[in-house]
Write a protein that holds these residues in place. Structure first.
Motif, mmCIF file in Angstrom:
data_model
loop_
_atom_site.group_PDB
_atom_site.id
_atom_site.type_symbol
_atom_site.label_atom_id
_atom_site.label_comp_id
_atom_site.label_asym_id
_atom_site.label_seq_id
_atom_site.Cartn_x
_atom_site.Cartn_y
_atom_site.Cartn_z
ATOM 1 N N ASP A 197 0.823 -1.209 0.000
ATOM 2 C CA ASP A 197 0.000 0.000 0.000
ATOM 3 C C ASP A 197 0.857 1.259 0.000
ATOM 4 O OD1 ASP A 197 -2.206 -1.565 -0.035
ATOM 5 O OD2 ASP A 197 -2.806 -1.228 2.043
ATOM 6 N N LYS A 198 2.035 1.188 0.629
ATOM 7 C CA LYS A 198 2.944 2.341 0.626
ATOM 8 C C LYS A 198 3.432 2.640 -0.792
ATOM 9 C CE LYS A 198 6.129 2.635 3.821
ATOM 10 N NZ LYS A 198 7.203 2.255 4.783
ATOM 11 N N GLU A 199 3.694 1.588 -1.556
ATOM 12 C CA GLU A 199 4.105 1.789 -2.945
ATOM 13 C C GLU A 199 2.982 2.440 -3.744
ATOM 14 O OE1 GLU A 199 6.997 1.408 -4.541
ATOM 15 O OE2 GLU A 199 7.850 1.073 -2.552
ATOM 16 N N LYS A 200 1.751 1.984 -3.484
ATOM 17 C CA LYS A 200 0.609 2.577 -4.168
ATOM 18 C C LYS A 200 0.454 4.046 -3.777
ATOM 19 C CE LYS A 200 -2.043 -1.749 -4.457
ATOM 20 N NZ LYS A 200 -3.287 -2.446 -4.011
ATOM 21 N N ALA A 201 0.622 4.331 -2.490
ATOM 22 C CA ALA A 201 0.500 5.709 -2.010
ATOM 23 C C ALA A 201 1.585 6.593 -2.619
ATOM 24 C CB ALA A 201 0.593 5.734 -0.477
ATOM 25 N N LYS A 211 1.551 17.117 -11.500
ATOM 26 C CA LYS A 211 0.538 18.033 -12.024
ATOM 27 C C LYS A 211 0.513 19.382 -11.301
ATOM 28 C CE LYS A 211 -2.515 14.099 -13.018
ATOM 29 N NZ LYS A 211 -3.824 13.479 -12.681
ATOM 30 N N GLN A 212 0.785 19.366 -9.983
ATOM 31 C CA GLN A 212 0.610 20.597 -9.220
ATOM 32 C C GLN A 212 1.623 20.705 -8.089
ATOM 33 O OE1 GLN A 212 -3.468 19.510 -8.049
ATOM 34 N NE2 GLN A 212 -2.799 19.469 -5.905
ATOM 35 N N ASP A 213 1.691 21.921 -7.501
ATOM 36 C CA ASP A 213 2.639 22.184 -6.418
ATOM 37 C C ASP A 213 2.009 22.056 -5.038
ATOM 38 O OD1 ASP A 213 4.709 22.731 -8.186
ATOM 39 O OD2 ASP A 213 4.133 24.826 -8.389
ATOM 40 N N GLN A 214 0.698 22.040 -4.969
ATOM 41 C CA GLN A 214 0.014 21.975 -3.671
ATOM 42 C C GLN A 214 -0.214 20.526 -3.258
ATOM 43 O OE1 GLN A 214 -3.791 23.885 -3.567
ATOM 44 N NE2 GLN A 214 -4.057 23.637 -1.355
ATOM 45 N N LEU A 215 0.258 20.178 -2.056
ATOM 46 C CA LEU A 215 0.103 18.818 -1.528
ATOM 47 C C LEU A 215 -1.286 18.644 -0.920
ATOM 48 C CD1 LEU A 215 1.219 16.039 -0.701
ATOM 49 C CD2 LEU A 215 2.097 17.113 1.383
ATOM 50 N N VAL A 216 -2.039 17.692 -1.435
ATOM 51 C CA VAL A 216 -3.372 17.357 -0.906
ATOM 52 C C VAL A 216 -3.416 15.843 -0.732
ATOM 53 C CG1 VAL A 216 -5.847 17.445 -1.260
ATOM 54 C CG2 VAL A 216 -4.403 19.312 -2.111
ATOM 55 N N ILE A 217 -3.410 15.380 0.522
ATOM 56 C CA ILE A 217 -3.407 13.944 0.794
ATOM 57 C C ILE A 217 -4.837 13.407 0.759
ATOM 58 C CG2 ILE A 217 -2.820 12.156 2.472
ATOM 59 C CD1 ILE A 217 -0.621 13.948 3.513
ATOM 60 N N PRO A 218 -5.112 12.412 -0.049
ATOM 61 C CA PRO A 218 -6.470 11.833 -0.125
ATOM 62 C C PRO A 218 -6.859 11.166 1.189
ATOM 63 C CG PRO A 218 -5.142 11.208 -2.040
ATOM 64 C CD PRO A 218 -4.205 11.815 -1.045
ATOM 65 N N ALA A 223 -5.564 7.733 7.199
ATOM 66 C CA ALA A 223 -5.734 6.899 8.396
ATOM 67 C C ALA A 223 -4.442 6.226 8.839
ATOM 68 C CB ALA A 223 -6.802 5.832 8.141
ATOM 69 N N ASN A 224 -3.431 6.227 7.992
ATOM 70 C CA ASN A 224 -2.181 5.534 8.312
ATOM 71 C C ASN A 224 -1.009 6.487 8.085
ATOM 72 O OD1 ASN A 224 0.280 3.812 7.717
ATOM 73 N ND2 ASN A 224 -1.160 2.221 8.317
ATOM 74 N N THR A 225 -0.211 6.691 9.144
ATOM 75 C CA THR A 225 0.908 7.626 9.064
ATOM 76 C C THR A 225 1.921 7.221 7.999
ATOM 77 O OG1 THR A 225 0.681 8.119 11.428
ATOM 78 C CG2 THR A 225 2.756 8.730 10.380
ATOM 79 N N SER A 226 2.191 5.932 7.911
ATOM 80 C CA SER A 226 3.164 5.445 6.928
ATOM 81 C C SER A 226 2.702 5.736 5.508
ATOM 82 C CB SER A 226 3.403 3.945 7.103
ATOM 83 O OG SER A 226 3.999 3.664 8.351
#
Length: 409
Positions: A197-201, A211-218, A223-226
């Motif tokens: 899942d980390k590789e997928k993330a 695509k963009q400079d703004q970080l937006v975490i889905p 739910a998982n820090t890693s």
């Protein structure tokens, strides 16, 4: 008389034989049982009979050991050729120590230990239905299975969260063993799932950063820090790659503007690091341009005896040109070699390495040649003067010698 005595003796022998000769087998609640085939073959008994004064109430069954009011398939331990047959029979009947109608486990009405007949030394009694060993084995297996089942999800959750292992738990040894086994299996699978899942993330983050400079975490990864960290790493990698590409583009643009003297084209409304790259490129273009004009001046020094100002677009270019002209230290060596060649009176010949400076070499060769001629003339003049002076002295000396002789005479 003798005949009567014989009959009595025969009857006594049958009565006494029923008590003197022993044979194996358990008794029912009335104290009797059916004689086994082996006992009958040995002549120990036949049919149903009683032991130890057994009776069936007021029945007259006790009056004869040959009476068989009830026939059954009752088994004795001696009826089996091996202990494995005993166990197979016991298990097939579903017997237990509480359900042992054939009294294979105990004598009379006494209940034994749930082990039919006598098991050989070292025999695995857990094969016997409902034996203590089998019950203990089943209990252990159940405890272990329960432990595995309960340990697995705990281990999986811990492994997926990448937390420190903790297999501490209370219970029987078998439960603890099962729990730890299930925990380890769950932890490994959970940790493997986490890495996948980390590789997928990370890939998802990379795609966003491209695509963009703004970080937006889905929400999927919050739910998982890693997973958050992996998403951020991928995002930053893509942004960094995109920035490096843009920096290279602006550096190239700045370089060209620097070469073309377009110093008013600095881009606006872009990242500061892009502007920095542009300015660095511009300075590099200017530096290379300066090198070009300095080289022009340097090369011109081989063709000019005296510096002449070039016709260039700006005074800056002229300054770079002159700087290059004056930096040419090769000219002094060419001048010296040419001058010395002429000074020595050698024939004029330009070495290959000085072909690019023919004008310089020719000028200084003839200066040396002229100096050589001057020195040669000086030598001739000095020699002539010396000769004349010598001749004068000789004449003077001759005249003096003549006068002296005249006076002596």
């Amino acid at each position: 008389m003798i005949k009567r005595i014989g009959i009595i003796t025969l009857l006594l022998s049958f009565v006494l034989g029923s008590t003197i000769y022993a044979h194996s087998g358990r008794t029912d609640s009335s104290g009797g049982h059916n004689c086994s085939a082996k006992s009958q073959a040995k002549g120990l008994c036949s049919g149903y009979h009683y032991h130890n004064g057994g009776t069936e109430g007021s029945s007259n069954k006790s009056t004869s050991t040959f009476t068989t009011p009830t026939q059954s398939s009752d088994k004795d331990c001696s009826d089996f050729s091996s202990y494995e047959e005993v166990v197979e029979y016991w298990n097939s009947k579903g017997y237990t120590k509480e359900n042992d109608p054939e009294r294979l486990d105990g004598w009379g009405n006494t209940v034994d230990d749930g082990i039919p007949c006598e098991a050989p030394s070292g025999y695995d009694t857990s094969k016997i239905n409902h034996s203590p060993a089998q019950i203990a084995k089943i209990t252990a297996e159940n405890d272990k299975a329960t432990g595995e089942k309960e340990g697995y999800p705990v281990g999986y959750t811990t492994g997926y969260s990448d937390a420190t292992k903790n297999t501490s738990v209370n219970g029987s040894d078998d439960y603890i063993q099962g729990y730890q086994s299930g925990y380890e299996k769950g932890y490994l699978e959970g940790n493997n799932k986490l890495h996948a899942d980390k590789e997928k993330a990370k890939q998802a983050g990379y795609e966003l950063g491209a695509k963009q400079d703004q970080l937006v975490i889905p929400d999927t990864f919050k739910a998982n820090t890693s997973l958050q960290e992996s998403f951020t790493i991928g995002f930053n990698e893509a942004v960094s790659e995109r920035d490096e590409k843009k920096k290279a583009e602006y550096a190239a643009l700045g370089y060209q503007d620097g070469k073309d003297e377009n110093d008013g084209n600095t881009p606006k409304n872009i990242k500061d690091l892009y502007i920095t790259s542009y300015n660095e490129g511009f300075e590099k273009g200017q530096s290379d341009l300066k090198v070009e004009y300095k080289k022009q001046g340097y090369d011109a020094a081989f063709t000019m005896l005296i510096y002449k100002k070039p016709q260039l677009e700006t005074d800056k270019y002229v300054g770079w040109y002159k700087e290059g002209f004056e930096s040419n230290k090769e000219i002094k060596a060419i001048q010296d070699d040419a001058y010395n060649l002429g000074l020595q009176g050698e024939a004029f010949q330009i070495p290959d390495k000085y072909q690019k400076a023919k004008v310089i070499f020719d000028e200084y060769y003839h200066l040396g040649k002229k100096e050589h001629a001057t020195k040669q003339e000086e030598k001739r003049t000095t020699a002539t003067a010396s000769t004349v002076a010598g001749m004068g002295f000789i004449g003077w000396f001759a005249r003096r010698f003549y006068v002296a002789r005249k006076m002596a005479s």
